[in-house]
Every structure is written in structure tokens, then in C-alpha cells.
Design an enzyme around this catalytic site. Structure first.
Site, PDB file in Angstrom:
ATOM      1  CB  CYS A  86      -0.976  -0.042   1.177  1.00  0.00           C
ATOM      2  SG  CYS A  86      -2.380   1.087   1.008  1.00  0.00           S
ATOM      3  CG  HIS A 186      -3.203  -3.800   3.493  1.00  0.00           C
ATOM      4  ND1 HIS A 186      -2.211  -3.153   4.196  1.00  0.00           N
ATOM      5  CD2 HIS A 186      -3.896  -2.836   2.833  1.00  0.00           C
ATOM      6  CE1 HIS A 186      -2.304  -1.850   3.989  1.00  0.00           C
ATOM      7  NE2 HIS A 186      -3.318  -1.628   3.161  1.00  0.00           N
ATOM      8  CD  GLU A 188      -0.368  -5.739   5.856  1.00  0.00           C
ATOM      9  OE1 GLU A 188      -0.720  -4.555   6.029  1.00  0.00           O
ATOM     10  OE2 GLU A 188      -0.301  -6.269   4.724  1.00  0.00           O
TER      11      GLU A 188
END
Length: 219
Positions: A86, A186, A188
Site C-alpha cells: 500500500c 494487504h 499481512e
């Protein structure tokens, strides 16, 4: 070989740094935070999501000019692996480590939701645990995620449907040497099914096992 080591760069305004650190530790990395003045001593470097310097000038522009920027470029030239997520993707573009530009979403709004993606290239150190053409689900959260091509790029991930107006539905790319990976979604935030998807787990597993099998730059 020693345990693969990851470092997460924390910029003023980063807000996904703890998620990224946890994801690295979850798959087995020896992981730690570093700041904009730190030296790099890692096999994998992560530039996390967030809003470095509040995005007040231009997304990623200030962070890309901090003291650590030259160290990141040297790390990349030595074959070190870098993931920019991002805002981290925006920073890598501003550094010139990835081609293109990231502009405001075509609808002019911040978008936060889980989206469907296609794995275009599974021959990178970050995507080897996926199948080519596989569909996965990852969350996005960005206002300036519309990717615009300048040159031909190594497309790694594509949105299945138009999300933000990105050229060719591009969601993630690598550099020509495939050791720098920038993506707007994302991974994660998608490490366990309880979060809505665990499809992000394999990004970190791919990187960990690539380093373990091929030797990292720290050796």
C-alpha cells in the site's frame, strides 16, 4: 544458514507496521522494526502500509527521500528482497525502484474492503506458494491506489474486477529482477481465516522459503 531475518521500516505515519512484523514472525522470520536512520541488516525488508507524513505532499514522496532510501536501493542492488504494501508500494514508486505512478482512485473516494485477485506471476520469490491464475482474496484500504503504467512492468497480481481504475486491473508488480514487490492489497491483514481470508499468508511463506532455500543476502 541462520534464521532468515526481516526488518520492517517504520516511517512517521505508518500504521500497518505491527501487522507486518507479526506476519513475518508468524512464518518464522527473526523480525524487528527499524526507523528512517537505521542500517539494514536483513534478508527481507518490508515497507508497510499507512500514511507516511500524512500523505500531505504526495503519497510516499517524503518517505522516499529519507536517509534510509539510499540504503534500500543498495540493499536491492545486492539482491535483497523488498515488499512494499500500500503506502510502501507508493514509496517504492517514488524511489524509482518500481515503475509507474499511483494516483487517486477513479471514484475519488477511499476504498476499504476485501477484493478478489488473480495471481498472474507465481515465479517470483513472493508468490511461489500460489498457482498461476489462482484467485485469492485480500483486503484493500487506500485512497490513492490507481496504478498507471509508464513502461512495461512485471504484473504479479490483478484485480478480478475494476476496483480503483488501475490500468489493466493491476494490483501488484515486481521489478525486472523480481526481488522488489509492490502491491496495494494487504497480505499481512489476511494471515488467518478468522480475519476473513488467509490468502496473504503465502506471500510471507514464499519469501521465507525462498531465502531459506537460496540463501539470503546476510548468509
Amino acid at each position: 544458514m541462520t534464521i532468515p531475518k526481516a526488518q520492517v521500516v517504520v516511517y512517521p505515519g505508518s500504521n500497518c507496521d505491527r501487522d507486518a512484523l507479526w506476519a513475518c514472525k508468524y512464518v518464522g522470520f527473526d523480525a524487528e522494526f527499524i526507523d528512517i536512520y537505521s542500517d539494514i541488516d536483513a534478508d527481507l525488508l518490508i515497507l508497510p502500509g499507512g500514511f507516511s507524513y500524512g500523505d500531505y505532499l504526495r503519497v510516499g514522496a517524503v518517505a522516499a527521500r529519507e536517509p534510509i532510501a539510499q540504503k534500500i536501493k543498495e540493499f536491492v542492488s545486492r539482491g535483497g528482497l523488498v515488499i512494499g504494501i500500500c503506502n510502501g508500494f507508493q514509496i517504492l514508486v517514488e524511489m524509482g525502484l518500481l515503475d509507474g505512478a499511483l494516483l487517486q482512485n477513479s471514484n475519488g473516494k477511499f476504498i476499504c474492503k476485501i477484493v478478489d485477485l488473480e495471481v498472474v506471476d507465481n515465479s517470483t520469490p513472493f508468490t511461489s506458494y500460489y498457482l498461476k491464475g489462482e484467485r485469492i482474496r485480500l483486503p484493500i484500504a487506500h485512497g490513492f491506489g490507481r496504478y498507471v503504467k509508464i513502461n512495461d512492468v512485471n504484473v504479479t497480481l490483478k484485480y478480478v474486477e475494476d476496483v480503483n481504475g488501475s490500468d489493466e486491473l493491476i494490483a501488484g508488480i515486481t521489478n525486472m529482477n523480481k526481488n522488489v514487490f509492490g502491491l496495494m492489497p494487504h497480505p499481512e491483514r489476511a494471515m488467518e481465516k478468522i480475519l476473513g481470508s488467509d490468502d496473504g499468508l503465502r506471500v510471507f511463506l514464499s519469501a521465507f522459503n525462498y531465502i531459506k532455500n537460496n540463501g539470503g543476502v546476510r548468509r
